[in-house]
Design a protein around this motif. Structure first.
Motif, short mmCIF file in Angstrom:
data_model
loop_
_atom_site.label_atom_id
_atom_site.label_comp_id
_atom_site.label_asym_id
_atom_site.label_seq_id
_atom_site.Cartn_x
_atom_site.Cartn_y
_atom_site.Cartn_z
N TYR A 336 -1.90 -2.96 6.26
CA TYR A 336 -1.37 -1.76 6.91
C TYR A 336 -1.05 -0.68 5.86
O TYR A 336 -1.42 0.48 6.01
CB TYR A 336 -0.11 -2.11 7.72
CG TYR A 336 0.47 -0.92 8.44
CD1 TYR A 336 0.06 -0.62 9.74
CD2 TYR A 336 1.40 -0.08 7.84
CE1 TYR A 336 0.57 0.49 10.40
CE2 TYR A 336 1.91 1.02 8.49
CZ TYR A 336 1.48 1.30 9.77
OH TYR A 336 1.97 2.40 10.42
N LYS A 337 -0.39 -1.09 4.79
CA LYS A 337 -0.05 -0.12 3.75
C LYS A 337 -1.32 0.47 3.13
O LYS A 337 -1.41 1.68 2.91
CB LYS A 337 0.80 -0.77 2.66
CG LYS A 337 1.25 0.21 1.59
CD LYS A 337 2.04 -0.49 0.49
CE LYS A 337 1.16 -1.38 -0.34
NZ LYS A 337 1.91 -2.20 -1.31
N PHE A 338 -2.28 -0.39 2.88
CA PHE A 338 -3.53 0.09 2.26
C PHE A 338 -4.21 1.15 3.14
O PHE A 338 -4.63 2.20 2.64
CB PHE A 338 -4.48 -1.09 1.99
CG PHE A 338 -5.74 -0.67 1.30
CD1 PHE A 338 -5.77 -0.49 -0.07
CD2 PHE A 338 -6.91 -0.44 2.01
CE1 PHE A 338 -6.93 -0.08 -0.72
CE2 PHE A 338 -8.08 -0.03 1.38
CZ PHE A 338 -8.08 0.15 0.00
N SER A 340 -2.82 2.99 5.27
CA SER A 340 -1.93 4.16 5.35
C SER A 340 -2.24 5.19 4.27
O SER A 340 -2.05 6.39 4.49
CB SER A 340 -0.47 3.74 5.17
OG SER A 340 -0.03 2.99 6.26
N ILE A 341 -2.69 4.73 3.12
CA ILE A 341 -2.91 5.65 2.00
C ILE A 341 -3.98 6.69 2.38
O ILE A 341 -3.91 7.84 1.97
CB ILE A 341 -3.30 4.88 0.71
CG1 ILE A 341 -2.18 3.90 0.33
CG2 ILE A 341 -3.59 5.84 -0.45
CD1 ILE A 341 -2.55 2.95 -0.81
N VAL B 20 -3.04 -3.65 -5.00
CA VAL B 20 -2.72 -3.14 -3.66
C VAL B 20 -1.24 -3.38 -3.39
O VAL B 20 -0.52 -2.50 -2.90
CB VAL B 20 -3.60 -3.81 -2.59
CG1 VAL B 20 -3.09 -3.45 -1.18
CG2 VAL B 20 -5.06 -3.42 -2.76
N TYR B 25 3.72 3.71 -0.67
CA TYR B 25 3.34 4.87 0.13
C TYR B 25 4.43 5.15 1.16
O TYR B 25 4.33 4.75 2.32
CB TYR B 25 1.98 4.64 0.80
CG TYR B 25 1.41 5.92 1.34
CD1 TYR B 25 0.89 6.88 0.48
CD2 TYR B 25 1.46 6.20 2.69
CE1 TYR B 25 0.42 8.08 0.96
CE2 TYR B 25 0.98 7.40 3.19
CZ TYR B 25 0.46 8.34 2.32
OH TYR B 25 -0.01 9.53 2.81
N ARG B 28 4.55 6.81 4.98
CA ARG B 28 4.37 5.97 6.16
C ARG B 28 5.05 4.61 5.96
O ARG B 28 4.57 3.60 6.42
CB ARG B 28 2.88 5.80 6.46
CG ARG B 28 2.26 7.13 6.88
CD ARG B 28 0.91 6.96 7.50
NE ARG B 28 0.58 8.15 8.28
CZ ARG B 28 -0.20 8.14 9.34
NH1 ARG B 28 -0.75 7.03 9.76
NH2 ARG B 28 -0.44 9.24 10.01
N LEU B 184 -0.08 9.78 -2.44
CA LEU B 184 -1.50 9.45 -2.51
C LEU B 184 -1.93 9.18 -3.94
O LEU B 184 -2.71 8.25 -4.21
CB LEU B 184 -2.31 10.61 -1.93
CG LEU B 184 -3.80 10.64 -2.22
CD1 LEU B 184 -4.52 9.49 -1.53
CD2 LEU B 184 -4.42 11.96 -1.76
#
Lengths: 488, 488
Positions: A336-338, A340-341, B20, B25, B28, B184
């Motif tokens: 999910y975080k990945f 999101s970027i 990762v 981030y 979000r 980002l």
């Protein structure tokens, strides 16, 4: 200091990311670039001395670049999502523009759920669309699916990129990849600096999987210190066109269970099946779990789908998703975080995924036209595949199994030593040489087998069967005969 | 063997890609997820005991999730691109649906150029759209631009991802990144396992760049063995809202020239400027090249733009591009190959980029409405920024410079030791604690300064000024007073 500006640049071909440099992606490589140059030349109206009048891009599964028309229901809904002001004129839509009430209803529902297609959605996709996909998967497989395990992506390629990023921890991490394969896998593994562990498909059995071959490849990699973590299966196959039988799928899942391999099931051609029926890895895994309580619970499966292929053919919209089964929730949080970027998948593409998995049903106003268009595309593809296959059967030194699925044929070609020598003189492999000559003579662009991987000593090329008409097929036959004569 | 299924899984939080895992981030992150949970609760119709009736997502620049309506011209054209059959009923479009002739003309032109928005385009974007962007850049900067140096992308984020992938060769490769920054950059560098070389912006000079600070950061990194290759500039600033003056831009380019640093100019807020005028890095570089023949020829610049921000606000469409100046052609070929692996940017998003850079001109039928809508959005944003700034000025312990541009304010907050202790007791930084309490009390979601980076000992938060109305601003003021009293 230096008069040559380039000498002062920071970046040059020798100091940029070596892993990007190492990546190969033949589907859009030299031949594709050359074919686009021909197309540009021809678009000016004169032949420029070329021996053909049009370029046929049979190198890439891009249906709408060729003949395929989009499905009306999909595009009508999308037009309303792009301009919701049209929904204020329902009478005009219905009475003057052939929009049916279910088109309007679906557009309203999607707009209610996503707000605006110009707004970011949740990183993993709009919740209502994920639910709609889960409902589809349940109908397709006969087993429940959970919207929280579904991730919308910008086409399946972006989903593969995400999954490989998570799975590969370092340069020791390896992924079993079928050969021949769609080069997305090897290219992405190059960029990630992870190990590709190739296993050959069995051409003699319609490019099916052969477990003993997989096992040998796996054991060899392990012995070399590779930490093999996952196995990629492309079903129906790209570039092979194979549609895997149930026993192959069972065998792969069982092997993944024993060896603790994540299964990456690339199922983007799931509706492009001409022989037998498509069986999803998810369905087979759930069935095995049911038949053998407790034995398969730890199997991790990611299956991918897309709007690019099938009868949808909307690759320009970059819509897709993957479903995870059996993944650790903590790992899913990192996924999910990945995603999101990069914020979220294109929202109009997400809506198109929803339309694909939830098309008009019998009895609904748009159903008849949808069914007619869908069937016409399906039958057209099947007819073209058959016609192309027939042509290959008559060509000297060409062998090709019966078309089973996807959008491709991947014939073997046997070329003479003289042809191989001529290729070597140009610094090319024989299949590259053959495909280049084919392009130069006919304007038909295909991809040499070396772009996908092939057994040493064998030669192939991949062609789509998307192009309409039979003229281009005739031009391949004619070229082939002349080529064989020339290098006899 | 083990009764817990998870023990047999291949992937867990400790063996997946550590890079990762290391990425952060916050835009979000936890607060955003919690705000979505609140939104879901409230959507059921009851308050569930929450002390607010709606969630205000001021954490992310997502204009159309809030009040902003899309620009009619853009969406009318897109609706025709999605359903070209509508073009067979021009009279209905014009007489019943308020479509102007220039809308129809543009849609026809784009369809002629891209074929179908459902087809893949060239990997770097449709040639005609690249040409249109080049024409825009020439008008904007007064210097020529070449379509071959332009790459369409899925939003600017995807462009940044591409560029960082090329530039960073290994873990020694470093990129100068402003602090505070849009995460980002740090997240992508984490994933790539390259070095982030932070340089602080100068809050006392409206978050401008301070060359001595950049130099110190750069020298320190070099001394530590980092191969510093590029400098990121976000102008107008995110999260700072700064709009850089000409002297800052000149100074950065000159430093990049001396130190052979690639300049990554993130210019996605180029039309969101309230004070002074936007000056592009491209224009300034060309001007310096003109003024100092031969001296700046080796400078490499990549500048990024997007349809997500400005008065367009179409982030859900994932459209953007970057332009390269001074790059080695061999490096550009690798960039082309890299973007090919993901096939192409969403084609409807590419078309939206074309509309953004080539909007209706004075005298054209759609111009008046376009201008009216554009100006209303611009003025609305400016008014909201001013109102929010005024509120901040009256809040105890809050300091915030005059709004200059972009979509954000980034005030300093000074919190008591008691508040810091209460935060520590919850395992949070004081700014995280403050923002979490703000969300819990008011439903307003902002992002703590720690999500962007801030000088040690300082605290900030970032808020967009996109939300309509003044009620939410009032609720921030009320919360703040109560918070300050509680922890006095």
């Amino acid at each position: 200091m230096a008069s040559d500006a380039s000498s002062g640049r920071r970046l040059n071909i020798d100091n940029i990311n070596p892993h990007v440099k190492a990546a190969k992606y033949a589907v859009r490589g030299e031949l594709a670039v050359k074919s686009e140059e021909y197309r540009a030349l021809l678009s000016s109206g004169t032949s420029h001395g070329l021996p053909f009048s049009q370029v046929i891009s049979a190198n890439i599964g891009n249906p709408q670049q060729l003949d395929q028309q989009p499905i009306t229901f999909f595009r009508q809904v999308l037009s309303l999502l792009e301009n919701p002001l049209l929904l204020k004129k329902e009478d005009v839509l219905i009475n003057h523009l052939d929009y049916k009430p279910d088109v309007i209803e679906r557009a309203k529902w999607l707009l209610e759920k996503v707000g605006s297609v110009g707004a970011y959605s949740a990183s993993n996709g709009a919740p209502a669309i994920r639910q709609s996909i889960a409902d589809f998967l349940e109908r397709r497989d006969g087993f429940p699916a959970n919207q929280a395990d579904i991730y919308l992506s910008a086409g399946a390629s972006s989903g593969v990129n995400t999954l490989l990023h998570i799975i590969c921890a370092n340069e020791k991490s390896g992924i079993l990849v079928p050969i021949p394969q769609y080069p997305l896998y090897t290219a992405s593994l190059s960029v990630l600096n992870a190990a590709c562990v190739p296993y050959h498909l069995d051409e003699s059995k319609n490019w099916g999987t052969d477990l003993s071959v997989i096992k040998t490849a796996h054991e060899k990699a392990k012995a070399e210190g590779v930490d093999v973590r996952a196995i990629v299966i492309i079903n129906p196959g790209n570039p092979t066109g194979a549609s895997l039988p149930e026993e192959d799928i069972r065998a792969v899942i069982d092997y993944a269970r024993q060896e603790r391999l994540v299964i990456l099931a690339d199922e983007v051609y799931q509706t492009n099946v001409f022989v037998g029926e498509f069986i999803s890895f998810k369905r087979m895994l759930r069935q095995l779990q049911k038949e053998n309580p407790g034995q398969y619970d730890h199997v991790e499966l990611a299956s991918l789908h897309s709007v690019s292929k099938g009868m949808v053919g909307e690759c320009g919209h970059r819509g897709g998703y993957f479903e995870l089964v059996g993944f650790d929730p903590a790992v899913q949080q990192e996924i999910y975080k990945f995603v999101s970027i990069m914020l979220c998948a294109p929202v109009i593409g997400q809506c198109l995924v929803e339309l694909m998995v939830n098309p008009p049903k019998p009895g609904q106003p748009s159903y008849d036209l949808y069914k007619k268009e869908y069937d016409a595309i399906f039958n057209g593809l099947k007819e073209r595949a058959t016609a192309l296959h027939k042509a290959f059967e008559q060509m000297e030194g060409v062998e090709c199994g019966t078309p089973q699925g996807s959008m491709y044929l991947f014939p073997t070609i046997t070329l003479s030593d003289k042809a191989a020598a001529a290729a070597a003189a140009e610094g090319r492999t024989p299949d590259e040489f053959y495909c280049m000559k084919l392009l130069e003579s006919t304007g038909v662009c295909v991809v040499p087998g070396s772009g996908f991987g092939q057994k040493d000593g064998t030669l192939h090329f991949r062609t789509t069967f998307l192009a309409p008409g039979t003229e281009w097929v005739g031009s391949i036959v004619k070229f082939h005969n002349e080529f064989m004569d020339k290098y006899r």
